[in-house]
Write a protein that holds these residues in place. Structure first.
Motif, PDB file in Angstrom:
ATOM      1  N   GLY A  13       3.965   5.018   5.222  1.00 10.88           N
ATOM      2  CA  GLY A  13       4.564   3.734   5.578  1.00 10.88           C
ATOM      3  C   GLY A  13       3.614   2.884   6.403  1.00 10.88           C
ATOM      4  O   GLY A  13       3.395   1.707   6.123  1.00 10.88           O
ATOM      5  N   ASN A  48      12.489  -4.675   2.142  1.00  9.17           N
ATOM      6  CA  ASN A  48      11.588  -3.808   1.390  1.00  9.17           C
ATOM      7  C   ASN A  48      12.323  -3.186   0.199  1.00  9.17           C
ATOM      8  O   ASN A  48      12.994  -2.172   0.321  1.00  9.17           O
ATOM      9  CB  ASN A  48      11.036  -2.726   2.309  1.00  9.17           C
ATOM     10  CG  ASN A  48      10.129  -1.776   1.562  1.00  9.17           C
ATOM     11  OD1 ASN A  48       9.768  -2.024   0.408  1.00  9.17           O
ATOM     12  ND2 ASN A  48       9.768  -0.693   2.208  1.00  9.17           N
ATOM     13  N   ILE A  75      12.504  -2.812   9.082  1.00  8.90           N
ATOM     14  CA  ILE A  75      11.427  -3.673   8.615  1.00  8.90           C
ATOM     15  C   ILE A  75      11.852  -5.133   8.684  1.00  8.90           C
ATOM     16  O   ILE A  75      11.074  -6.005   9.062  1.00  8.90           O
ATOM     17  CB  ILE A  75      11.001  -3.267   7.191  1.00  8.90           C
ATOM     18  CG1 ILE A  75      10.272  -1.922   7.280  1.00  8.90           C
ATOM     19  CG2 ILE A  75      10.112  -4.329   6.555  1.00  8.90           C
ATOM     20  CD1 ILE A  75       9.887  -1.333   5.965  1.00  8.90           C
ATOM     21  N   GLU A 132       1.682  -0.759   5.390  1.00 11.00           N
ATOM     22  CA  GLU A 132       1.738  -1.983   6.187  1.00 11.00           C
ATOM     23  C   GLU A 132       0.336  -2.462   6.527  1.00 11.00           C
ATOM     24  O   GLU A 132       0.007  -3.629   6.351  1.00 11.00           O
ATOM     25  CB  GLU A 132       2.532  -1.746   7.475  1.00 11.00           C
ATOM     26  CG  GLU A 132       3.046  -3.022   8.130  1.00 11.00           C
ATOM     27  CD  GLU A 132       2.006  -3.794   8.916  1.00 11.00           C
ATOM     28  OE1 GLU A 132       2.133  -5.016   9.031  1.00 11.00           O
ATOM     29  OE2 GLU A 132       1.038  -3.182   9.412  1.00 11.00           O
ATOM     30  N   LEU A 161       4.438  -3.464  14.208  1.00  9.19           N
ATOM     31  CA  LEU A 161       4.916  -3.654  12.838  1.00  9.19           C
ATOM     32  C   LEU A 161       4.616  -2.418  12.000  1.00  9.19           C
ATOM     33  O   LEU A 161       5.462  -1.929  11.251  1.00  9.19           O
ATOM     34  CB  LEU A 161       4.238  -4.865  12.174  1.00  9.19           C
ATOM     35  CG  LEU A 161       4.550  -6.240  12.740  1.00  9.19           C
ATOM     36  CD1 LEU A 161       3.947  -7.321  11.851  1.00  9.19           C
ATOM     37  CD2 LEU A 161       6.048  -6.440  12.819  1.00  9.19           C
ATOM     38  N   THR A 196       9.842  -8.427  10.341  1.00 11.88           N
ATOM     39  CA  THR A 196       9.046  -9.200   9.383  1.00 11.88           C
ATOM     40  C   THR A 196       9.865 -10.183   8.554  1.00 11.88           C
ATOM     41  O   THR A 196       9.297 -10.971   7.807  1.00 11.88           O
ATOM     42  CB  THR A 196       8.339  -8.260   8.391  1.00 11.88           C
ATOM     43  OG1 THR A 196       9.344  -7.518   7.687  1.00 11.88           O
ATOM     44  CG2 THR A 196       7.403  -7.304   9.092  1.00 11.88           C
ATOM     45  N   ALA A 219      10.557   3.488   9.340  1.00 10.65           N
ATOM     46  CA  ALA A 219      11.452   3.222   8.212  1.00 10.65           C
ATOM     47  C   ALA A 219      11.207   4.236   7.102  1.00 10.65           C
ATOM     48  O   ALA A 219      12.150   4.789   6.520  1.00 10.65           O
ATOM     49  CB  ALA A 219      11.249   1.798   7.703  1.00 10.65           C
ATOM     50  N   GLN A 250      11.947   0.514  -0.588  1.00 11.24           N
ATOM     51  CA  GLN A 250      12.408   1.530   0.368  1.00 11.24           C
ATOM     52  C   GLN A 250      13.009   2.755  -0.325  1.00 11.24           C
ATOM     53  O   GLN A 250      12.737   3.888   0.039  1.00 11.24           O
ATOM     54  CB  GLN A 250      13.447   0.922   1.317  1.00 11.24           C
ATOM     55  CG  GLN A 250      13.647   1.727   2.581  1.00 11.24           C
ATOM     56  CD  GLN A 250      12.542   1.462   3.591  1.00 11.24           C
ATOM     57  OE1 GLN A 250      12.337   0.339   4.027  1.00 11.24           O
ATOM     58  NE2 GLN A 250      11.791   2.481   3.934  1.00 11.24           N
ATOM     59  N   TRP A 293       7.204   0.202  10.093  1.00  9.31           N
ATOM     60  CA  TRP A 293       7.108   0.653   8.693  1.00  9.31           C
ATOM     61  C   TRP A 293       7.095   2.172   8.612  1.00  9.31           C
ATOM     62  O   TRP A 293       7.750   2.768   7.763  1.00  9.31           O
ATOM     63  CB  TRP A 293       5.836   0.088   8.052  1.00  9.31           C
ATOM     64  CG  TRP A 293       6.098  -1.148   7.282  1.00  9.31           C
ATOM     65  CD1 TRP A 293       6.196  -2.412   7.789  1.00  9.31           C
ATOM     66  CD2 TRP A 293       6.313  -1.241   5.876  1.00  9.31           C
ATOM     67  NE1 TRP A 293       6.468  -3.273   6.780  1.00  9.31           N
ATOM     68  CE2 TRP A 293       6.531  -2.596   5.591  1.00  9.31           C
ATOM     69  CE3 TRP A 293       6.341  -0.320   4.833  1.00  9.31           C
ATOM     70  CZ2 TRP A 293       6.786  -3.054   4.305  1.00  9.31           C
ATOM     71  CZ3 TRP A 293       6.588  -0.772   3.543  1.00  9.31           C
ATOM     72  CH2 TRP A 293       6.808  -2.132   3.288  1.00  9.31           C
TER      73      TRP A 293
END
Ligand code: ATP
Ligand code: MG
Lengths: 237, 301
Positions: free
Chosen positions: B75, B36, B28, B79, B187, B32, B194, B39, B191
């Motif tokens: 996720g 996070n 992430i 986002e 993006l 960006t 991740a 997470q 997310w």
């Protein structure tokens, strides 16, 4: 000849401030058009407006389709390639990966391979540096890579923002020669932004001159080039 | 010597989990510039999802895959719905959003599954965790699963067009757009990935630490330390950093025990290993701010 891009009454904004006003021009299919003007005249902004990178008002038709308000990536997918100011290299990717990213939207794999070979024919130096990190290329090589990335999109219109910027005269000549070949051989239309007006007018068949966000002069390149008064008052040489 | 090797081995097992968490954070961060903070709690929530699926009768591996897939969707949804509108918000408001997410996942897990500690089954023959002698089968399994996942991710980013597009979007979003890449979706995909990686980390560590809403709190910290040591801008570095931190914390405890045993003075033990690990992290960052493997992009202008 048919019109590829028709810009009418275009205004562009950075936040509240207006950078273009009432700009209108047309590009014909297969032509080379130069967009000239002093620093801050709005050349870069015009290119950004065409591919949806700034807020605009007015109308932009590409192949008859309205593109204003669309996202940059969908305009690109319609066939508009933008070689940006500063070249936009993916510095941490290899030369090959830079080219592959540009072909990301394409599914025609064998044609992609052909285009890769075409690009290497235009710029043999890139082939020698295929696995090199693109950030380590020289300025001229990065400009070649930027043009090659644009070519990998198989565009019908290519916007070039000061391709000669910061390069030695010999390299500039080489690149301009190749741009002419690209235009002749692939039939892609070029919209060329340049500070170096003499150079651009040699290559172009049409030219527009911008001053503080407006078109103040237009005509075919040869006559602008030969008109000393225009050169003096608008182009400063 | 034997004991030292065991400590290193079990450090690698813990390190595998830190490496996954670190990788999720980096995934992430690179696109960006945000860390996070939620997470760990997201991973914990994913672990509960997996536990629930197992309760409903799914086999362990099916449950893991389904939980990871659900986490991927969660996720991506976070986002697209929460962070997308805040694209131009200040760093501080983003931090507040992350802390909010953290609290939401924490209390949701507590509300749905209660705060009581649950046993989590290991898919590997028998469980033994850090410090209990020889490296156990679950630890070997943890390392193996981590390595498989890391190889798959490496192959994805290195060899597939989508992986390349994600790297390009993270590195230079404007140029990526000009190549026709839908950067916003990249993006969201980041997310999703991740969150899925976090799910695997949570499920792998759960049999060792038991399942409860706080299970990932410490692990997130170690994962973060790993990411910083390795280089928060470098996925490979973050993974290496995770393993390094895992081994380091065990070595610290090991050396402390040796000193106590031979010299009779207590200096450091299990209680202090996080502190010492963090001191080492800070030292590394002072000497090399981009982390041990942080990429310094060569750029010619
Ligand atoms: N990102 C930006 N934010 C705010 N204003 C901008 C921005 N970019 C350009 N401008 C303004 O818009 C006007 C047009 O700038 P633009 O970059 O289009 O000029 P240009 O003709 O490309 O100039 P140059 O030859 O220096 O590249 C200028 O007044 C400039 O200050
Ligand atoms: Mg400009």
């Amino acid at each position: 000849m048919s019109v590829l891009l028709a810009v009418k009454d275009l205004a562009a904004f950075y936040g509240p401030s207006r950078a273009l006003q009432g700009v209108s021009f047309e590009l014909v299919q297969g032509g080379i058009t130069a967009l000239l003007g002093a620093n801050g005249a709005g050349k870069t902004t015009t290119l950004r407006a065409i591919c949806g990178m700034v807020r605009t008002e007015g109308s932009i038709l590409f192949e008859g389709r309205a593109v204003n308000g669309r996202a940059t990536e969908s305009i690109v997918r319609l066939g508009v390639a933008h070689v940006p100011e500063g070249r936009g290299t993916f510095t941490a990717l290899s030369v090959e990966e830079n080219l592959r990213v540009a072909a990301y939207t394409r599914r025609d794999r064998s044609a992609v391979r052909q285009d890769m070979d075409m690009v290497f024919a235009y710029f043999p130096r890139l082939k020698e540096r295929l696995q090199q990190q693109a950030g380590t290329l020289s300025g001229g090589e990065q400009q070649m890579l930027a043009i090659s990335r644009a070519l990998m999109l198989r565009p019908r219109l290519m916007l070039l923002d000061e391709p000669s910027f910061g390069l030695a005269p010999l390299i500039v000549q080489e690149i301009f020669r190749i741009m002419r070949r690209i235009n002749e051989e692939t039939k892609v239309s070029l919209l060329l932004v340049e500070q170096n007006a003499a150079l651009a007018l040699d290559l172009a068949d049409q030219a527009y001159v911008l001053e503080t966000g407006r078109v103040v002069m237009s005509g075919d390149a040869a006559s602008i080039k030969n008109n000393e008064q225009i050169r003096r008052s608008y182009l400063g040489y | 010597m034997d004991e030292l090797l065991q400590q290193v081995a079990s450090g690698l097992a813990n390190g595998a989990i830190y490496a996954l968490v670190a990788l999720a954070l980096v995934m992430i961060f690179v696109s960006t510039d945000h860390i996070n903070f939620a997470q760990g709690e997201m991973a914990m929530f994913s672990t509960y999802l997996c536990w629930q699926l197992i309760q409903w009768g799914f086999s362990f591996w099916i449950a893991l895959i389904v939980a990871a897939a659900l986490s991927f969707l969660i996720g991506m949804t976070i986002e697209r719905t929460i962070l997308r509108p805040l694209r131009h918000a200040s760093v501080l408001s983003i931090v507040v959003v992350f802390i909010g997410l953290l609290a939401i996942f924490h209390s949701m897990a507590g509300a749905i599954w209660s705060h009581t500690i649950k046993e989590f089954p290991s898919p590997f023959p028998k469980v033994s965790f850090a410090g209990s002698g020889y490296i156990g089968p679950h630890q070997i399994g943890m390392i193996a699963v981590t390595l498989i996942l890391l190889s798959a991710l490496f192959a994805f980013f290195r060899f597939t067009p989508l992986g390349l597009a994600m790297r390009a979007a993270a590195q230079n979003p404007i140029s990526a757009r000009l190549a026709g890449v839908r950067v916003d979706w990249m993006l969201a995909l980041g997310w999703g990935l991740a969150a899925a990686i976090g799910a695997v980390a949570g499920v792998m560590v759960a049999p060792a630490v038991y399942l409860e809403p706080n299970m990932m709190a410490g692990i997130l910290l170690y994962g973060f330390a790993g990411a910083l040591v390795g280089g928060i801008s470098s996925p490979g570095g973050a993974v290496a950093g995770g393993f390094i931190v895992g081994v380091l914390e065990n070595l610290v405890a090991f050396i402390g025990n040796q000193i106590e045993r031979h010299a009779g003075v207590y200096i450091i033990g299990n209680g202090e290993k996080l502190t010492v690990a963090l001191i080492i992290v800070i030292t590394v960052l002072t000497l090399k701010p981009s982390g041990l493997f942080g990429r310094i992009t060569v750029r010619r202008v």
